[in-house]
Design a protein around this motif. Structure first.
Motif, mmCIF file in Angstrom:
data_model
loop_
_atom_site.group_PDB
_atom_site.id
_atom_site.type_symbol
_atom_site.label_atom_id
_atom_site.label_comp_id
_atom_site.label_asym_id
_atom_site.label_seq_id
_atom_site.Cartn_x
_atom_site.Cartn_y
_atom_site.Cartn_z
ATOM 1 N N ASP A 15 104.628 67.494 -23.381
ATOM 2 C CA ASP A 15 105.406 68.196 -22.362
ATOM 3 C C ASP A 15 105.626 69.657 -22.761
ATOM 4 O O ASP A 15 105.400 70.576 -21.964
ATOM 5 C CB ASP A 15 106.742 67.486 -22.151
ATOM 6 C CG ASP A 15 107.560 68.107 -21.031
ATOM 7 O OD1 ASP A 15 106.995 68.372 -19.954
ATOM 8 O OD2 ASP A 15 108.769 68.320 -21.228
ATOM 9 N N ARG B 276 104.169 72.958 -20.755
ATOM 10 C CA ARG B 276 105.108 73.970 -20.235
ATOM 11 C C ARG B 276 104.856 75.342 -20.856
ATOM 12 O O ARG B 276 104.954 76.367 -20.177
ATOM 13 C CB ARG B 276 106.546 73.539 -20.497
ATOM 14 C CG ARG B 276 106.998 72.396 -19.627
ATOM 15 C CD ARG B 276 108.432 71.975 -19.985
ATOM 16 N NE ARG B 276 108.788 70.738 -19.358
ATOM 17 C CZ ARG B 276 109.363 70.655 -18.166
ATOM 18 N NH1 ARG B 276 109.646 71.745 -17.487
ATOM 19 N NH2 ARG B 276 109.664 69.477 -17.656
ATOM 20 N N GLU C 234 103.611 72.527 -15.299
ATOM 21 C CA GLU C 234 104.707 71.564 -15.397
ATOM 22 C C GLU C 234 104.257 70.251 -14.767
ATOM 23 O O GLU C 234 103.637 70.246 -13.699
ATOM 24 C CB GLU C 234 105.946 72.096 -14.680
ATOM 25 C CG GLU C 234 107.161 71.246 -14.906
ATOM 26 C CD GLU C 234 108.439 71.892 -14.395
ATOM 27 O OE1 GLU C 234 109.341 71.123 -14.031
ATOM 28 O OE2 GLU C 234 108.520 73.120 -14.364
#
Length: 89
Positions: A65, A69, A74
């Motif tokens: 994640d 990002r 996203e």
């Protein structure tokens, strides 16, 4: 900007050495850009000398994640599916 799937592949390739040291591997199991969902198969390795050294699912998910990002993309739902490889290293 790079396509989201390219970003995912880049992040997984950067994380691969972390799991490969214990005989593990990563691969995209499923990705839907429309639904903002990613599933990653984590063939979890084994380290008989240091079981705590093997990357856990929660940490791996957080690294994926964060990496995605940091590259400007996203994904709302990232799921890591753990598989356990054969006996020790």
């Amino acid at each position: 900007m790079a396509a989201t799937v390219d970003i995912i592949n880049e992040v997984l390739s950067l994380l691969e050495p972390m799991v490969a040291d214990d005989g593990g591997s990563l691969r995209i199991a499923a990705f839907s850009e429309a639904d903002s969902r990613l599933a990653v198969d984590y063939n979890k390795g084994v380290n008989d000398a240091c079981a705590a050294c093997v990357l856990d699912v929660e940490s791996l998910q957080a690294f994926i994640d964060e990496g995605i990002r940091a590259r400007g993309a996203e994904i709302a739902d990232i799921r890591v599916v753990e598989r356990v490889s054969g006996a020790g290293s």
